[in-house]
Enzyme design. Structure first.
Site, short mmCIF file in Angstrom:
data_model
loop_
_atom_site.label_atom_id
_atom_site.label_comp_id
_atom_site.label_asym_id
_atom_site.label_seq_id
_atom_site.Cartn_x
_atom_site.Cartn_y
_atom_site.Cartn_z
N GLY A 12 -36.67 18.90 -19.22
CA GLY A 12 -37.76 18.16 -19.84
C GLY A 12 -38.73 17.69 -18.77
CG LEU A 13 -42.92 17.19 -19.77
CD1 LEU A 13 -43.92 16.51 -20.70
CD2 LEU A 13 -43.63 18.09 -18.77
CB SER A 14 -41.69 14.11 -14.28
OG SER A 14 -41.41 13.02 -13.44
CB SER A 86 -35.23 23.51 -15.73
OG SER A 86 -34.21 22.84 -15.05
#
Length: 185
Positions: A12-14, A86
């Site tokens: 997932g996003l930061s 990822s």
């Protein structure tokens, strides 16, 4: 119950909540006497992947290195929790194909929510050009098409997301059910 290893890959996003969920999973799995190891993307970058940049090739190399270690752990009965952005779908699919017991968890939070949560100020730096190739801003994040589990961390509490993951791990016999404590007086 025989210990069955597993790679639980949180993507997932930061600031989506990957580290929060990985720490909660680690605590609960240890309570259940599971062998568990967390491979956090930020920590791995400072040791195993030191020297890699943020090009697509370097990010994929980073994912392969993490997957190699996670697979070694899982083959030895450890639940390896990977918490790493990822960003590329093709690379995540490569990990899925190369690891026997692989569960992809999409830690889904909208970009606006992740930016608002960002304690390190990384999104703000990326928005003004101080940080280049930042995932979600000027480098793509390719959402999973068919993740095994999706946690909507903008709508679920961490406990709700953890319960969802743990229930699936129990259903698939990767972990024992939560022990029921009985008191006798």
């Amino acid at each position: 119950m025989e210990r069955k290893g597993l790679v639980l890959w949180l993507t997932g996003l930061s600031a989506a909540g990957k580290t929060t969920l990985s720490k909660g999973l680690e605590r609960e799995l240890k309570r259940r006497a599971c062998l568990v190891e967390v491979l956090d993307g930020d920590i791995v970058r400072t040791s195993l992947s030191k020297g890699l940049g943020y090009s697509r090739e370097d990010r994929t190399t980073n994912m392969r290195r993490i997957a190699f270690v996670a697979n070694l752990l899982s083959r030895n009965g450890v639940i390896a929790i990977v918490a790493a952005i990822s960003p590329y779908r093709e690379a995540r699919e490569e990990m899925r194909q190369s690891i026997e017991n692989f569960i992809e968890v999409y830690v889904n939070a909208p970009l606006e929510v992740c930016e608002a949560r960002d304690a390190k100020g990384l999104y703000a730096m990326a928005r003004v050009g101080e940080l280049l190739a930042f995932t979600g801003i000027d480098d793509p994040y390719e959402e999973p098409i068919h993740p095994d589990i999706t946690c909507y961390t903008d709508r679920e509490t961490p406990d709700e997301s953890l319960a969802k993951i743990l229930a699936i791990l129990e259903e698939q016999d990767y972990i024992p059910p939560k022990p029921h404590v009985e008191f006798f007086i």
